[in-house]
Design an enzyme around this catalytic site. Structure first.
Site, mmCIF file in Angstrom:
data_model
loop_
_atom_site.group_PDB
_atom_site.id
_atom_site.type_symbol
_atom_site.label_atom_id
_atom_site.label_comp_id
_atom_site.label_asym_id
_atom_site.label_seq_id
_atom_site.Cartn_x
_atom_site.Cartn_y
_atom_site.Cartn_z
ATOM 1 N N THR A 141 0.867 -1.222 0.028
ATOM 2 C CA THR A 141 -0.074 -0.104 0.011
ATOM 3 C C THR A 141 1.127 1.108 -0.049
ATOM 4 O O THR A 141 1.333 1.606 -0.998
ATOM 5 C CB THR A 141 -1.134 -0.009 1.059
ATOM 6 O OG1 THR A 141 -0.195 -0.103 2.377
ATOM 7 C CG2 THR A 141 -2.208 -0.895 1.088
ATOM 8 N N LYS A 163 4.147 -7.030 4.105
ATOM 9 C CA LYS A 163 4.048 -5.723 3.863
ATOM 10 C C LYS A 163 3.799 -4.892 5.198
ATOM 11 O O LYS A 163 3.225 -5.556 6.157
ATOM 12 C CB LYS A 163 2.851 -5.409 2.873
ATOM 13 C CG LYS A 163 1.641 -5.794 3.150
ATOM 14 C CD LYS A 163 0.580 -4.705 4.014
ATOM 15 C CE LYS A 163 0.698 -3.394 3.405
ATOM 16 N NZ LYS A 163 -0.053 -2.298 4.141
ATOM 17 N N THR A 174 2.732 -8.649 12.128
ATOM 18 C CA THR A 174 3.002 -7.482 11.328
ATOM 19 C C THR A 174 1.673 -7.164 10.699
ATOM 20 O O THR A 174 0.804 -7.797 10.875
ATOM 21 C CB THR A 174 4.151 -7.718 10.358
ATOM 22 O OG1 THR A 174 4.366 -6.384 9.614
ATOM 23 C CG2 THR A 174 3.810 -8.732 9.458
ATOM 24 N N GLU A 253 6.612 5.035 7.017
ATOM 25 C CA GLU A 253 6.067 6.039 6.202
ATOM 26 C C GLU A 253 6.593 7.312 6.396
ATOM 27 O O GLU A 253 6.862 7.901 7.553
ATOM 28 C CB GLU A 253 4.412 6.166 6.801
ATOM 29 C CG GLU A 253 3.567 4.945 6.056
ATOM 30 C CD GLU A 253 2.224 5.077 6.260
ATOM 31 O OE1 GLU A 253 1.444 4.602 5.549
ATOM 32 O OE2 GLU A 253 1.695 5.896 7.235
ATOM 33 N N ASN A 387 -0.374 10.661 5.752
ATOM 34 C CA ASN A 387 -1.568 10.064 6.270
ATOM 35 C C ASN A 387 -2.687 11.272 6.466
ATOM 36 O O ASN A 387 -3.894 11.109 6.674
ATOM 37 C CB ASN A 387 -1.080 9.884 7.795
ATOM 38 C CG ASN A 387 -0.362 8.451 7.652
ATOM 39 O OD1 ASN A 387 -1.058 7.556 7.260
ATOM 40 N ND2 ASN A 387 0.718 8.339 7.815
ATOM 41 N N THR A 392 -8.165 10.390 0.284
ATOM 42 C CA THR A 392 -8.513 11.200 -0.641
ATOM 43 C C THR A 392 -7.425 11.645 -1.560
ATOM 44 O O THR A 392 -7.644 12.447 -2.789
ATOM 45 C CB THR A 392 -8.933 12.748 -0.038
ATOM 46 O OG1 THR A 392 -7.737 13.210 0.818
ATOM 47 C CG2 THR A 392 -10.222 12.501 0.776
#
Length: 392
Positions: A141, A163, A174, A253, A387, A392
């Site tokens: 993702t 992932k 995970t 991230e 995030n 959107t």
């Protein structure tokens, strides 16, 4: 280089189209799994907690783009339908198919996409590098790189893919992890080895402190290489899980650095683990490391609020680079060894060590003989950007 497809009896494929992906992994054998401890869990988790009691799998279907969470009875039916779709591709029955999902929470599945993707890739199940690469990329993702690991032993192999990049504080395993071995081992022994392996690996990773609704870690043994020594297998499984966990931490991230926190001198391994996780999840620690600021006060302060009894005046705090090739002791048993007044050279040396891609923190709490290591990453502006616009 093959990882899971280096394990005898494992075949894989996958497809990624925009935010929607689908992976198929065919492997027949005994199996075990662990799942998220979040009270809000995905429909696939609900279904698989029940089905994994049988301890067998013939394959797993995984989709990305939709987490299938907070979707009620329809979500359960959709997870069951995914098993039916994969069962036809694997040539087995739905009750022997594992299912996992990742993506946006609170959206109903688009089964037409999954059926279409599966129909197009089911004939591509193969035991090679390219097939594994397709499967790894299909489940990503916000990950920036695919993640895989392998541990080869004389008589068997253990390998896995996973992932995970954000919403990482697993509290079980995970985000999504699939591990395989060609050793012959019972489902009970797989579960017996998996729990401590997960506790020392995936459960010691914190990117942002959020426990996902979909966390799962499956392990399947095809048994094609015959029986193995249990302890040797358990060690290999833990090696693979730790490697995957560290890859998740490095790919957090928006991360610019991976952080490793090792806590030593604890009364129990659990005490050491609690302190290490508390330090690694601290936003103040994460931002200091992002800024390459050797603010050791944040480290010892985080350790102090972990709820574990120790004497801060007996503790030692150090900063190292990857592999601990160079180390600067910041404070030792109540004595400050790195500050901008008495020890500016040590402070500058510590700051330099923090300039690399991996920052290692050692905290000795000096009250026992046990230790634990946790992994995470720094907290950057990019995390907020990713995030703040996720759906959107």
């Amino acid at each position: 280089m093959r990882n899971i497809c280096a394990v005898e009896g494992v075949y894989a494929t996958g497809i990624k189209e925009g935010k929607y992906g689908l992976a198929l992994i065919k492997a027949k054998g005994t199996a075990a799994a662990v799942f998220t401890k979040n009270r809000l869990v995905a429909a696939p988790v609900i279904l698989m907690k029940e089905r994994m009691e049988k301890g067998v799998l013939d394959g797993i279907i995984v989709n990305s783009g939709n987490a299938n969470v907070y979707t009620g009875e329809q979500g359960i039916n959709d997870a069951k339908r995914m098993c039916e779709i994969a069962a036809e591709a694997f040539g087995t029955t739905p009750d022997k198919v594992g299912v996992a999902s990742t993506g946006v929470i609170g959206r109903f599945m688009k089964l037409d996409i999954i059926e279409d993707q599966c129909s197009r890739i089911k004939g591509d199940l193969k035991h090679d590098d390219a097939a594994e690469e397709k499967a790894m990329r299909a489940i990503m993702t916000t990950d920036t790189v695919p993640k895989s690991a392998i541990a080869r032993r004389k008589n068997f192999t253990v390998a896995g893919i996973c992932k995970g990049s954000g919403m990482i504080a697993p509290n079980m395993g995970t985000m999504l992890s699939f591990v395989y071995t060609d050793a012959e081992i019972s489902a009970a022994d797989l579960k017996r080895a998996l729990i401590p392996a997960v506790n020392r690996s995936f459960n010691m990773v914190v990117v942002d402190g959020d426990t996902s609704t979909n966390d799962c870690c499956f392990v399947t043994a095809t048994g094609l290489k015959g029986k193995c020594d249990y302890d040797e297998f358990a060690a290999a499984l833990e090696e693979v899980c730790i490697s995957l966990a560290k890859q998740i931490a490095a790919d957090g991230e928006g991360a610019s650095k991976m952080i490793e926190v090792r806590v030593t001198g604890a009364k129990t391994e659990e005490d050491a683990a609690v302190v290490a996780r508390t330090v690694i999840e601290s936003p103040l620690v994460k931002t200091a490391i992002y800024g390459e600021d050797p603010n050791w006060g944040r480290l010892i302060a985080a350790a102090g609020r972990a709820g574990v009894e120790f004497d801060p005046d007996a503790a030692t705090v150090s900063i190292s680079n990857e592999g601990r090739a160079d180390t600067v002791v910041l404070a030792r048993k109540g004595e400050i060894l790195a500050d901008d007044v008495m020890h500016p050279d040590a402070l500058a040396a510590a700051k330099k060590l923090m300039g690399g891609k991996v920052v290692v923190v050692d905290i000795d709490i000096a009250c026992g003989a046990f230790e634990a290591t946790a992994w995470g990453c720094d907290l950057t502006e990019k995390y907020v950007e990713i995030n703040g616009k996720y759906t959107t």
